[in-house]
Each structure stands twice: as C-alpha cells, then as structure tokens.
Design a protein around this motif. Structure first.
Motif, PDB file in Angstrom:
ATOM      1  N   ALA A 224     -25.040 -70.660  -8.145  1.00  0.00           N
ATOM      2  CA  ALA A 224     -24.686 -69.563  -9.051  1.00  0.00           C
ATOM      3  C   ALA A 224     -23.185 -69.287  -9.025  1.00  0.00           C
ATOM      4  O   ALA A 224     -22.607 -68.799  -9.995  1.00  0.00           O
ATOM      5  CB  ALA A 224     -25.467 -68.305  -8.673  1.00  0.00           C
ATOM      6  N   GLN A 225     -22.537 -69.615  -7.907  1.00  0.00           N
ATOM      7  CA  GLN A 225     -21.092 -69.431  -7.765  1.00  0.00           C
ATOM      8  C   GLN A 225     -20.324 -70.696  -8.163  1.00  0.00           C
ATOM      9  O   GLN A 225     -19.110 -70.756  -7.961  1.00  0.00           O
ATOM     10  CB  GLN A 225     -20.749 -69.070  -6.312  1.00  0.00           C
ATOM     11  CG  GLN A 225     -21.398 -67.796  -5.817  1.00  0.00           C
ATOM     12  CD  GLN A 225     -21.226 -67.626  -4.305  1.00  0.00           C
ATOM     13  OE1 GLN A 225     -20.784 -68.520  -3.601  1.00  0.00           O
ATOM     14  NE2 GLN A 225     -21.583 -66.450  -3.818  1.00  0.00           N
ATOM     15  N   HIS A 226     -21.036 -71.679  -8.694  1.00  0.00           N
ATOM     16  CA  HIS A 226     -20.441 -72.966  -9.040  1.00  0.00           C
ATOM     17  C   HIS A 226     -19.784 -73.629  -7.824  1.00  0.00           C
ATOM     18  O   HIS A 226     -18.795 -74.334  -7.941  1.00  0.00           O
ATOM     19  CB  HIS A 226     -19.418 -72.807 -10.177  1.00  0.00           C
ATOM     20  CG  HIS A 226     -20.001 -72.175 -11.402  1.00  0.00           C
ATOM     21  ND1 HIS A 226     -20.897 -72.824 -12.229  1.00  0.00           N
ATOM     22  CD2 HIS A 226     -19.846 -70.932 -11.926  1.00  0.00           C
ATOM     23  CE1 HIS A 226     -21.255 -72.017 -13.222  1.00  0.00           C
ATOM     24  NE2 HIS A 226     -20.634 -70.855 -13.056  1.00  0.00           N
ATOM     25  N   PHE A 227     -20.377 -73.339  -6.639  1.00  0.00           N
ATOM     26  CA  PHE A 227     -19.928 -73.925  -5.372  1.00  0.00           C
ATOM     27  C   PHE A 227     -18.444 -73.656  -5.119  1.00  0.00           C
ATOM     28  O   PHE A 227     -17.721 -74.516  -4.609  1.00  0.00           O
ATOM     29  CB  PHE A 227     -20.231 -75.429  -5.336  1.00  0.00           C
ATOM     30  CG  PHE A 227     -21.696 -75.727  -5.403  1.00  0.00           C
ATOM     31  CD1 PHE A 227     -22.497 -75.649  -4.279  1.00  0.00           C
ATOM     32  CD2 PHE A 227     -22.294 -76.053  -6.617  1.00  0.00           C
ATOM     33  CE1 PHE A 227     -23.858 -75.908  -4.344  1.00  0.00           C
ATOM     34  CE2 PHE A 227     -23.655 -76.315  -6.699  1.00  0.00           C
ATOM     35  CZ  PHE A 227     -24.440 -76.240  -5.550  1.00  0.00           C
ATOM     36  N   ARG A 228     -18.002 -72.450  -5.485  1.00  0.00           N
ATOM     37  CA  ARG A 228     -16.627 -72.037  -5.232  1.00  0.00           C
ATOM     38  C   ARG A 228     -16.628 -70.736  -4.438  1.00  0.00           C
ATOM     39  O   ARG A 228     -17.464 -69.874  -4.685  1.00  0.00           O
ATOM     40  CB  ARG A 228     -15.881 -71.847  -6.564  1.00  0.00           C
ATOM     41  CG  ARG A 228     -15.655 -73.137  -7.309  1.00  0.00           C
ATOM     42  CD  ARG A 228     -14.878 -72.874  -8.594  1.00  0.00           C
ATOM     43  NE  ARG A 228     -14.672 -74.096  -9.336  1.00  0.00           N
ATOM     44  CZ  ARG A 228     -13.701 -74.982  -9.068  1.00  0.00           C
ATOM     45  NH1 ARG A 228     -12.864 -74.747  -8.095  1.00  0.00           N
ATOM     46  NH2 ARG A 228     -13.578 -76.081  -9.789  1.00  0.00           N
ATOM     47  N   PRO A 229     -15.685 -70.556  -3.489  1.00  0.00           N
ATOM     48  CA  PRO A 229     -14.722 -71.558  -3.017  1.00  0.00           C
ATOM     49  C   PRO A 229     -15.424 -72.647  -2.210  1.00  0.00           C
ATOM     50  O   PRO A 229     -16.514 -72.432  -1.678  1.00  0.00           O
ATOM     51  CB  PRO A 229     -13.769 -70.743  -2.149  1.00  0.00           C
ATOM     52  CG  PRO A 229     -14.632 -69.622  -1.632  1.00  0.00           C
ATOM     53  CD  PRO A 229     -15.584 -69.292  -2.748  1.00  0.00           C
ATOM     54  N   ASP A 230     -14.778 -73.792  -2.103  1.00  0.00           N
ATOM     55  CA  ASP A 230     -15.405 -74.922  -1.430  1.00  0.00           C
ATOM     56  C   ASP A 230     -14.432 -75.528  -0.434  1.00  0.00           C
ATOM     57  O   ASP A 230     -13.214 -75.307  -0.503  1.00  0.00           O
ATOM     58  CB  ASP A 230     -15.836 -75.980  -2.451  1.00  0.00           C
ATOM     59  CG  ASP A 230     -16.889 -76.922  -1.885  1.00  0.00           C
ATOM     60  OD1 ASP A 230     -17.349 -76.679  -0.761  1.00  0.00           O
ATOM     61  OD2 ASP A 230     -17.231 -77.900  -2.573  1.00  0.00           O
TER      62      ASP A 230
END
Length: 211
Positions: free
Chosen positions: A96-102
C-alpha cells in the motif's frame, strides 16, 4: 502575461520500484526465518523474528526436557507459522506504501547473506556438538571390544599352555594371541590352579583380569 508557475519546469515523476516478489519473501522466511522482512524493507521485523524464534526454541526445548514429551516443540512451530502470517500482513501494508521508503538492494543482500552465514555456522556447530561425541563414543566402544577380544585370546593361550604342561607363573604366552599389539603386559598367577589368573595391561593403560 506570464505567471510565475508558467516558468517552472515540470518535475519528472518518480520511477516506480518493482514490487518484491511475495513468493520469494515466503521462501526466504522458510529458509532463513525473518529474512523475508528485510527483502521487503523491514529490517526491524527481521531481527525481531530471529529473536522471537530463538526464544521459542529455548522455551520449547526446556518444556520438552521437563515434560519428557516432544509436545514442547510445538511452541517453535507455532512461532514459525505466526511469522509467515505476520509477513502476509506486512507485505500488504508495504504494498500500500509502494514499498517506500526502501533499503538499497546491496544492503538487503548483505543482511540476508550475513543471516545465511550465521545460520550455517549455527547448524554446523549443532551438528558437530551432536555427532562428534557419538563418533568418539563409538570409537571408544570399538577399542574396548577389541581389547576384550585380545584379553580373551591371551587367556585361551594360557589355558592351552596349561594343558600342555608348559604354563608357569609370570609372563603370558602371547605368540598366537589375536590383538597382540594392544597388549603391553600380560602376567599369569596361580599357574598350577584349575583356573589361573591372567592380568592384562593394554597399551592405553587399562587393565583386565580373567577369568
């Protein structure tokens, strides 16, 4: 008429990151419990689950030893399943967070590789702790059996000499003894008796008396 915003250059949209593969995350958690969390950028959960699983194994081991039942080992099994279930929820939240921060890929690979190395060391250490004593014990039993066979062979030769009338108190006749190289000293006492006493001292310092 020119507005200030007309002079602003459009900024490029951030390059979308490729989502981590869910199946790979599950596989990492099976092979290296907790590593799947680092794969999706959650190092804290990686370390947390390593600690939780270690504690669960300790509790399960104590429970199994205390109750003399393997049911205690259900505890680490439940913890392992809970890890996989929690990974499913964590993956959905990160998605849901678009895998950010990564994390950088190099950091992920380094952490997972380090876990793999430590895991291998632990496995080999456990295997060595279990196997080496068994191997040493087997060797000791084999040596003990060979020494007993050599002592019995010496006693047989003593009885043969007694039948031949050549037996005397003192050193045993060892010419035809099987395992002669294991015997350092062999003495006979009571040669004239029906059952002469034979004392065998082996090269490792142990002794045996027959009959």
């Amino acid at each position: 008429m020119t507005w200030p915003e007309d002079t602003l250059r459009p900024t490029a949209a951030p390059t979308p990151r490729k989502a981590p593969n869910l199946a790979v995350g599950y596989l990492l958690n099976v092979l290296l419990p907790g590593a799947g969390f680092t794969y999706i950028g959650l190092v804290g959960w990686h370390l947390g689950w390593v600690g939780i699983l270690i504690v669960s194994w300790m509790i399960g081991g104590v429970a199994a030893a205390t109750t003399a039942s393997p049911m205690g080992m259900v505890i680490p099994g439940l913890a392992f399943v809970a890890q996989l279930l929690q990974f499913k929820d964590a993956y959905a939240a990160r998605q849901a967070q678009h895998f950010r921060p990564d994390l950088a890929d190099g950091v992920k690979i380094g952490l997972i590789a380090g876990h793999a190395v430590l895991n291998s060391i632990a496995v080999f250490g456990i295997l060595a702790a279990v196997i080496l004593p068994n191997l040493l014990g087997a060797r000791e039993r084999a040596n003990g059996a060979a020494e007993q066979a050599a002592a019995k062979s010496a006693y047989v030769q003593v009885m043969v000499a007694q039948v031949d009338g050549t037996l005397r108190d003192g050193p045993c006749p060892l010419e035809n003894v099987v395992g002669r190289d294991r015997i350092a000293i062999c003495t006979v006492s009571g040669a004239a008796a029906t059952d002469p006493q034979v004392t065998v001292t082996f090269t490792n310092g142990k002794t045996a008396q027959l009959p």
